[in-house]
Design a protein around this motif. Structure first.
Motif, short mmCIF file in Angstrom:
data_model
loop_
_atom_site.label_atom_id
_atom_site.label_comp_id
_atom_site.label_asym_id
_atom_site.label_seq_id
_atom_site.Cartn_x
_atom_site.Cartn_y
_atom_site.Cartn_z
N LEU A 43 6.00 63.42 -65.02
CA LEU A 43 6.49 64.04 -64.12
C LEU A 43 8.07 63.61 -63.77
O LEU A 43 8.93 64.78 -63.33
CB LEU A 43 5.73 63.46 -62.66
CG LEU A 43 4.48 63.84 -62.72
CD1 LEU A 43 3.87 63.25 -61.49
CD2 LEU A 43 4.35 65.26 -62.66
N MET A 44 8.57 62.51 -64.26
CA MET A 44 9.92 62.29 -64.11
C MET A 44 10.85 62.73 -65.16
O MET A 44 11.96 63.22 -64.89
CB MET A 44 9.90 60.63 -64.06
CG MET A 44 9.36 60.05 -62.88
SD MET A 44 9.42 58.34 -62.92
CE MET A 44 11.11 57.96 -62.58
N ILE A 45 10.42 62.75 -66.37
CA ILE A 45 11.30 63.12 -67.44
C ILE A 45 10.84 64.13 -68.58
O ILE A 45 11.49 64.48 -69.54
CB ILE A 45 12.00 61.92 -68.40
CG1 ILE A 45 10.80 61.26 -68.98
CG2 ILE A 45 12.82 60.86 -67.43
CD1 ILE A 45 11.14 59.87 -70.02
N GLY A 46 9.64 64.52 -68.18
CA GLY A 46 9.10 65.40 -68.92
C GLY A 46 8.71 65.02 -70.16
O GLY A 46 8.31 64.05 -70.44
N LYS A 47 9.32 65.95 -71.36
CA LYS A 47 8.90 65.63 -73.04
C LYS A 47 10.27 64.97 -73.27
O LYS A 47 11.15 65.73 -73.79
CB LYS A 47 8.35 66.74 -73.72
CG LYS A 47 7.16 67.27 -73.32
CD LYS A 47 6.41 68.24 -73.90
CE LYS A 47 5.21 68.47 -73.72
NZ LYS A 47 4.33 69.58 -74.49
N PRO A 48 10.45 63.63 -73.50
CA PRO A 48 11.56 62.99 -74.08
C PRO A 48 11.68 63.22 -75.35
O PRO A 48 10.98 63.64 -76.20
CB PRO A 48 11.30 61.51 -73.52
CG PRO A 48 10.05 61.31 -73.85
CD PRO A 48 9.19 62.62 -73.35
N GLU A 49 12.99 63.06 -75.79
CA GLU A 49 13.32 62.97 -77.14
C GLU A 49 12.87 61.51 -78.10
O GLU A 49 12.24 60.95 -77.61
CB GLU A 49 14.98 62.85 -77.52
CG GLU A 49 15.57 61.74 -76.90
CD GLU A 49 16.86 61.64 -77.00
OE1 GLU A 49 17.74 60.78 -76.70
OE2 GLU A 49 17.51 62.64 -77.61
#
Length: 221
Positions: A43-49
């Motif tokens: 919820l906070m950063i979605g799908k990170p690198e």
């Protein structure tokens, strides 16, 4: 004598497994922690690198290992430990705890990986390699926190003591695991990788050795 020691160890492992199955609320609590933590990250950063994904995975693994392994000793009352002390050798007892926590962390590592893939995507290129690394990482974390939980259990069942003692040790361990796992996200050869594996294996052997040597003295107190 060896067969007796082996039987004692297996019996203690079975005892911990049966106790875990009966007290399902503890296991469900850890599962809820994994799912909720990864969901909040999504919820906070979605799908990170890739690098962020790798770092977040090992941070989640750290707190999962603390929550899952701390209760292995902290749930044992003084009276129960005294009862076991009269029945089994302390080395058999600590070996059984190590085996049980290794099995527990292997299961929790797989669950954490599945949750991270579902909520944060799958940037892993070399999947079999990464699975092997998280099994090795789960082994290292379980060994370390089992020894720390054994020490904390002798200090008035203080779970905070385990986290305080483990903080200086866990930082280089997590850094090493994160660097080893980084090769799963690209096909470029990472220099120094065999050396890191050797250091991790040596650390695990050292922790097992210290547990076998120190725990009999801790249990006498």
């Amino acid at each position: 004598m060896k067969s007796t020691a082996f039987q004692q160890t297996i019996t203690l492992v079975k005892k911990d497994i049966l106790l875990e199955l009966r007290q399902k609320y503890a296991l469900y609590g850890v599962l809820l922690y994994i799912i909720s933590t990864v969901f909040v990250i999504n919820l906070m950063i979605g799908k990170p690198e890739e690098k962020t994904w790798n770092a977040l995975f090992w941070v989640v693994q750290l707190f999962v290992s603390v929550n899952a392994i701390a209760k292995s000793f902290l749930q044992e009352s003084r009276g129960r430990l005294l009862y076991f002390y009269s029945l089994v050798h302390p080395r058999n007892f600590i070996i059984a705890k190590l085996i049980y926590n290794i099995l527990l962390m292997a299961i929790m590592s797989v669950i954490t990986l599945v949750c991270c893939i579902l909520f944060m995507g799958n940037p892993i290129v070399n999947f079999p390699y990464f699975v092997g690394v998280i099994m090795l990482g789960g082994l290292s974390l379980s060994l370390l926190f089992t020894m720390l939980a054994a020490i904390a259990a002798q200090a008035n069942q203080n779970a905070a003591l385990m986290a305080i003692m483990g903080f200086p040790i866990i930082l280089p361990l997590l850094t090493m695991l994160s660097n080893i796992a980084r090769s799963s996200f690209n096909i470029v050869f990472q220099p120094g990788l065999p050396k890191m594996f050797l250091m991790l294996g040596a650390m695990d052997i050292l922790i097992v050795g210290l547990s076998l040597i120190l725990f009999p003295f801790l249990w006498k107190d």
